[in-house]
Scaffold this motif. Structure first.
Motif, PDB file in Angstrom:
ATOM      1  N   LEU A 128       8.192  -1.179  -4.132  1.00  0.00           N
ATOM      2  CA  LEU A 128       8.632  -0.658  -5.429  1.00  0.00           C
ATOM      3  C   LEU A 128       7.652  -1.095  -6.502  1.00  0.00           C
ATOM      4  O   LEU A 128       7.346  -2.287  -6.625  1.00  0.00           O
ATOM      5  N   MET A 129       7.142  -0.156  -7.272  1.00  0.00           N
ATOM      6  CA  MET A 129       6.175  -0.442  -8.331  1.00  0.00           C
ATOM      7  C   MET A 129       4.954  -1.196  -7.782  1.00  0.00           C
ATOM      8  O   MET A 129       4.507  -2.201  -8.325  1.00  0.00           O
ATOM      9  N   THR A 134       0.872  -1.170   0.000  1.00  0.00           N
ATOM     10  CA  THR A 134       0.000   0.000   0.000  1.00  0.00           C
ATOM     11  C   THR A 134       0.910   1.221   0.000  1.00  0.00           C
ATOM     12  O   THR A 134       2.037   1.166   0.520  1.00  0.00           O
ATOM     13  N   PRO A 135       0.456   2.328  -0.547  1.00  0.00           N
ATOM     14  CA  PRO A 135       1.340   3.490  -0.682  1.00  0.00           C
ATOM     15  C   PRO A 135       1.855   4.053   0.633  1.00  0.00           C
ATOM     16  O   PRO A 135       2.865   4.758   0.643  1.00  0.00           O
ATOM     17  N   ASP A 136       1.169   3.757   1.742  1.00  0.00           N
ATOM     18  CA  ASP A 136       1.592   4.314   3.020  1.00  0.00           C
ATOM     19  C   ASP A 136       2.303   3.290   3.900  1.00  0.00           C
ATOM     20  O   ASP A 136       2.467   3.506   5.106  1.00  0.00           O
ATOM     21  N   THR A 137       2.749   2.179   3.334  1.00  0.00           N
ATOM     22  CA  THR A 137       3.517   1.197   4.100  1.00  0.00           C
ATOM     23  C   THR A 137       4.999   1.571   4.071  1.00  0.00           C
ATOM     24  O   THR A 137       5.540   1.925   3.018  1.00  0.00           O
ATOM     25  N   HIS A 138       5.636   1.474   5.225  1.00  0.00           N
ATOM     26  CA  HIS A 138       7.077   1.741   5.326  1.00  0.00           C
ATOM     27  C   HIS A 138       7.770   0.457   5.791  1.00  0.00           C
ATOM     28  O   HIS A 138       7.209  -0.314   6.569  1.00  0.00           O
ATOM     29  N   TYR A 139       8.993   0.278   5.323  1.00  0.00           N
ATOM     30  CA  TYR A 139       9.716  -0.973   5.516  1.00  0.00           C
ATOM     31  C   TYR A 139      11.083  -0.694   6.140  1.00  0.00           C
ATOM     32  O   TYR A 139      11.772   0.259   5.760  1.00  0.00           O
ATOM     33  N   LEU A 194      13.177   1.652   3.792  1.00  0.00           N
ATOM     34  CA  LEU A 194      13.567   0.888   2.609  1.00  0.00           C
ATOM     35  C   LEU A 194      12.601   1.062   1.447  1.00  0.00           C
ATOM     36  O   LEU A 194      12.874   0.563   0.349  1.00  0.00           O
ATOM     37  N   ARG A 195      11.503   1.736   1.670  1.00  0.00           N
ATOM     38  CA  ARG A 195      10.470   1.833   0.640  1.00  0.00           C
ATOM     39  C   ARG A 195      11.019   2.422  -0.661  1.00  0.00           C
ATOM     40  O   ARG A 195      11.705   3.437  -0.679  1.00  0.00           O
ATOM     41  N   GLY A 196      10.692   1.747  -1.780  1.00  0.00           N
ATOM     42  CA  GLY A 196      11.083   2.234  -3.086  1.00  0.00           C
ATOM     43  C   GLY A 196      12.518   1.952  -3.460  1.00  0.00           C
ATOM     44  O   GLY A 196      12.970   2.361  -4.535  1.00  0.00           O
ATOM     45  N   ARG A 197      13.243   1.236  -2.619  1.00  0.00           N
ATOM     46  CA  ARG A 197      14.645   0.922  -2.900  1.00  0.00           C
ATOM     47  C   ARG A 197      14.769  -0.542  -3.334  1.00  0.00           C
ATOM     48  O   ARG A 197      13.856  -1.346  -3.150  1.00  0.00           O
ATOM     49  N   THR A 198      15.893  -0.877  -3.902  1.00  0.00           N
ATOM     50  CA  THR A 198      16.216  -2.271  -4.197  1.00  0.00           C
ATOM     51  C   THR A 198      17.463  -2.631  -3.410  1.00  0.00           C
ATOM     52  O   THR A 198      18.529  -2.034  -3.602  1.00  0.00           O
ATOM     53  N   ILE A 199      17.314  -3.581  -2.507  1.00  0.00           N
ATOM     54  CA  ILE A 199      18.383  -3.968  -1.593  1.00  0.00           C
ATOM     55  C   ILE A 199      19.067  -5.225  -2.115  1.00  0.00           C
ATOM     56  O   ILE A 199      18.432  -6.263  -2.320  1.00  0.00           O
ATOM     57  N   ASP A 200      20.378  -5.125  -2.325  1.00  0.00           N
ATOM     58  CA  ASP A 200      21.199  -6.297  -2.648  1.00  0.00           C
ATOM     59  C   ASP A 200      21.586  -6.920  -1.318  1.00  0.00           C
ATOM     60  O   ASP A 200      22.538  -6.506  -0.665  1.00  0.00           O
ATOM     61  N   CYS A 201      20.820  -7.923  -0.904  1.00  0.00           N
ATOM     62  CA  CYS A 201      20.954  -8.490   0.440  1.00  0.00           C
ATOM     63  C   CYS A 201      22.038  -9.566   0.437  1.00  0.00           C
ATOM     64  O   CYS A 201      21.764 -10.757   0.265  1.00  0.00           O
ATOM     65  N   ARG A 202      23.240  -9.097   0.591  1.00  0.00           N
ATOM     66  CA  ARG A 202      24.403  -9.987   0.741  1.00  0.00           C
ATOM     67  C   ARG A 202      25.462  -9.225   1.533  1.00  0.00           C
ATOM     68  O   ARG A 202      25.523  -8.000   1.485  1.00  0.00           O
TER      69      ARG A 202
END
Length: 773
Positions: A220-221, A156-161, A174-182
């Motif tokens: 994201l998207m 939902t647009p108002d969710t934060h991570y 983290l919202r709207g980002r792409t995390i390279d989890c390594r």
């Protein structure tokens, strides 16, 4: 075929093929896809999806230590699908119609997997999230035919991570980002650490059960997507909770409680890269005592050995390590020693470890020796995924190092620094198990110490983490960061992201680790550098930077000075800096009764005490993305100064409560931005109305029993705070060996009472100071 599936399940679970089964409440077929639903508590459920039932019902992977528990859960079926209900969570695996033949367009674009959709709602039926689809894309990794596996969740647009580990990008949300989890030591902004546990501000968290490198795109998207590089199933946990602390309690239930560190770990930890001789180290320890400055732990960093991998102590530079440690203990201090997982070819153990197969290997089965990048290219990595190698490693630490009086281990390079991609561990490929090394390597010392030093409370300084690593008793830090203002600024949200991942004990090298260098100061320098020896004369604002960094780290779970500098002790930053630093250090020690009680609460609850504001003020939209201020326990709001020359900064005081300026006792209404004074001698610090803050007398170290100097009460609402104390060194706290008393403030009657005798044995009334009265 059955043998191949069993082998695949063993790889997934990281275990021998004898204990494969999980305990699902049900495994449901959706047009060929197998969906296993496995509760762990009323608000915790694991979902596993695979094309084969054996894989769907295999147990979870590394880091998950809890047993499934379906108590209170029910399962029913109706036209909407299979519905699983408990007092804390509702799960619906949607019914799926029989698939129709694909159209011409669908023959080209349609996925081959049967569709699976799963919705999650709170006990009140309010939707939390929905898994809209899953992914298994075949590819070959390190010669192994496997899959990229993933899942898409609704947004939902108002969710934060928040969470997923440590990322030094300067952003909390983290919202709207792409995390390279390594784990990546070489990430340009500073080391990244993957802990695949993500918390939202909407009452749920997702724990992604796959140790390979992952890409996570929260919000994201219009979706949140997890994708792991290696796997044959999708496995994840959803945790529901009414508060952030309930989510962290769920994480602790799944992965293990955070132990209470020894009390010394809450005092000052003094380190340097490096003390070259025994005399240098003891001179610094003696210098703290002669100056009347408190200190608890001295650290001996690397190259005290004769060769990397000898697991010995150079007796030329350190002729009497046992005597050195006895001298430290006579002053109430403890010691930490750096122990690396690398072994040079010329070291005495390389051939033995290679012959046993206890080193990370290349595709030809040969030990991987050194790095293809940077300049530190010597040495092979001990394969700590092998339990025999872990046992051997601990035995050498115990017999060769701890036998000389050292107390605790610093396990450096736990990413590991020798990157696993394309290489092989005993349990499988480095690609499949990319992120699990910190958990297993730190377990060598955690498990060995628990067995061979059962009464001694252990702690480990650790550079990387994975799910459950907190249960090994690790203190984490942000790695070898730069020594400049930008690096300091990035520490604040990076630390809050790490603690939001369920990793409570985090800090950074005070002053940065790399050789001090930075751009020329653009504002007047606030700390006269005269007499400073910690840096080159051209870095005129470095003493100011160190003062600000020290003020910040005085309000992180641990306080450690470290760095690649000529000197790192408090007196190495000049005559102007030393009294400011001494004042901040004494404030830290005055707050030990408060901080130690917070450590006990974390041990019991799983919740961190260095807290991003979203945790404590869920109804205030302003705090959702604030990453440059935070709560330190229930009382303090900390607003670090991270700009050179800054003597004031904007601070947001969250709504729903009043706030007191710590330095002036001035009271403010919450829900507003203020311009907070930030003279160089203090950090902007505010106390929430309705707080109880115990203050201790000054002590040279935590080895000295610390009486309470006062108990400050900040009126404004009813409050309680549980004081806790114990011997600070043993594991007796695990079996009721400590002393506690709950203090309660009645705001209407303006009375503070204690539910039991104070841990110090003191009388309550003479200690109470009501602020504003």
């Amino acid at each position: 075929m059955a043998k191949r599936l069993i082998a695949a399940a063993a790889l997934l679970c990281g275990s021998a093929p004898l204990a494969l089964s999980a305990d699902p409440l049900a495994t449901i077929e959706r047009n060929g896809a197998q969906v296993s639903v496995e509760p762990y508590a009323p608000g915790i459920v694991r979902v596993t999806i695979a094309m084969d039932r054996t894989l769907a019902e295999a147990k979870p992977g590394y880091g998950i230590t809890a047993r499934s528990d379906a108590t209170g859960w029910t399962h029913r079926t109706d036209t909407s699908g299979d519905i699983f209900t408990s007092a804390g969570l509702n799960v619906t695996v949607a019914a799926q119609p029989w698939p129709k033949p694909p159209s011409q367009m669908e023959r080209y674009f349609a996925p081959s997997l049967p569709p699976v959709a799963i919705s999650f709602a709170g006990a009140d039926g309010k939707p939390l999230t929905r898994m809209n689809g899953w992914e298994m894309a075949p590819h070959t990794v390190s010669g192994e035919a496997t899959f990229k596996v993933g899942a898409n969740f609704a947004d939902t647009p108002d969710t934060h991570y928040y969470g997923l580990g440590q990322y030094q990008d300067g952003v909390l949300d983290l919202r709207g980002r792409t995390i390279d989890c390594r784990h990546d030591y070489d990430r340009p902004g500073g080391e990244s650490v993957c802990v695949p546990f993500m918390v939202t501000d909407k009452g749920y968290a997702i724990l992604w059960d796959n140790p390979s490198a992952a890409t996570v795109s929260p919000g994201l998207m219009n979706a949140t997507k997890f994708q792991s590089n290696v796997g044959e199933r999708v496995s994840f946990f959803v945790i529901a909770g009414r508060t952030a602390d309930e989510l962290y309690a769920g994480y602790a239930r799944l992965t293990g409680a955070t132990p209470l560190p020894p009390k010394a770990a809450f005092g000052l930890i003094q380190s340097k890269a490096r003390y070259e001789t025994q005399g240098q180290l003891t001179e610094i320890a003696d210098g703290y005592r002669s100056r009347g400055l408190p200190l608890d732990i001295m650290v001996l960093d690397w190259f005290y050995w004769t060769r990397m991998g000898q697991l010995d102590i150079d007796r030329t530079a350190f002729p009497d390590p046992a005597g050195m440690n006895a001298h430290l203990k006579s002053m109430g201090m403890r010691s930490i020693i750096s122990i690396w997982p690398r072994f040079e070819r010329e070291s005495r153990w390389f051939d033995t470890l290679a012959a046993k197969g206890w080193l990370m290997k290349d595709k030809d089965g040969k030990p991987v020796d050194g790095l293809p990048i940077r300049s530190d290219r010597a040495g092979a990595l001990i394969d700590s995924t092998n339990p025999e190698a872990r046992e051997w490693f601990w035995g050498k630490i115990r017999d060769n190092i701890f036998s000389n009086g050292f107390d605790y281990a610093w396990l450096d390079e736990t990413e590991p620094d020798l990157v696993p991609e394309g290489h092989f561990f005993a349990i499988g490929s480095g690609d499949r198990y990319r992120n699990v090394y910190p958990l297993l390597h730190t377990a060598s010392v955690a498990d060995g110490s628990a067995r061979d030093r059962p009464t001694m409370r252990n702690v480990i300084l650790c550079r990387a983490a994975y799910l459950g690593t907190q249960a090994n008793g690790c203190l984490f830090w942000s790695s070898d960061v730069q020594s400049n203002w930008e690096a300091l600024k990035r520490q604040v949200p990076a630390g809050l992201g790490m603690t939001a991942s369920g990793i409570a004990y985090w800090s950074s090298d005070t002053g940065g680790w790399q050789w001090p260098s930075g751009p020329e100061a653009q504002a007047p320098v606030l700390v006269d550098p005269a007499g400073a020896t910690a840096m080159a004369p051209s870095y005129r604002d470095y003493p100011e930077l160190f003062v600000r960094w020290f003020q910040y780290n005085a309000f992180t779970p641990t306080l450690r000075i470290h760095g690649q500098r000529p000197g790192t002790a408090l007196w190495d930053y000049g005559k102007a800096a030393e009294p400011i630093l001494a004042s901040s250090l004494r404030l830290r020690y005055a707050l030990i009764p408060y901080i130690y009680a917070l450590g006990r609460q974390t041990n019991q609850s799983g919740a961190p005490f260095m807290r991003a504001l979203f945790m404590d003020f869920p109804n205030d939209p302003v705090v959702k993305t604030l990453g440059d201020e935070y709560m330190f326990g229930p009382a303090f709001l900390v607003a670090p100064v991270t700009e050179q020359g800054q003597t004031a900064r904007r601070v947001y005081l969250p709504a729903g409560t009043d706030w007191y300026d710590w330095w002036t006792d001035k009271r403010y209404t919450g829900g507003q931005w203020i311009e907070a004074a930030a003279p160089i001698d203090h950090i902007p610090l505010f106390v929430r109305a309705g707080s109880i803050v115990p203050m201790g007398v000054q002590v040279p170290s935590t080895a000295t029993a610390q009486a309470l100097e006062s108990i400050r009460v900040y009126p404004g609402r009813d409050a309680s705070f549980t004081l806790y104390d114990d011997d600070g060194t043993t594991n007796a706290y695990r079996t009721g060996g400590g002393r506690s008393a709950t203090l309660r403030w009645n705001d209407a009657t303006r009375q503070l009472t204690a539910g039991g005798r104070l841990p110090t044995g003191q009388t309550l009334a003479p200690l109470v100071r009501i602020v504003g009265q």
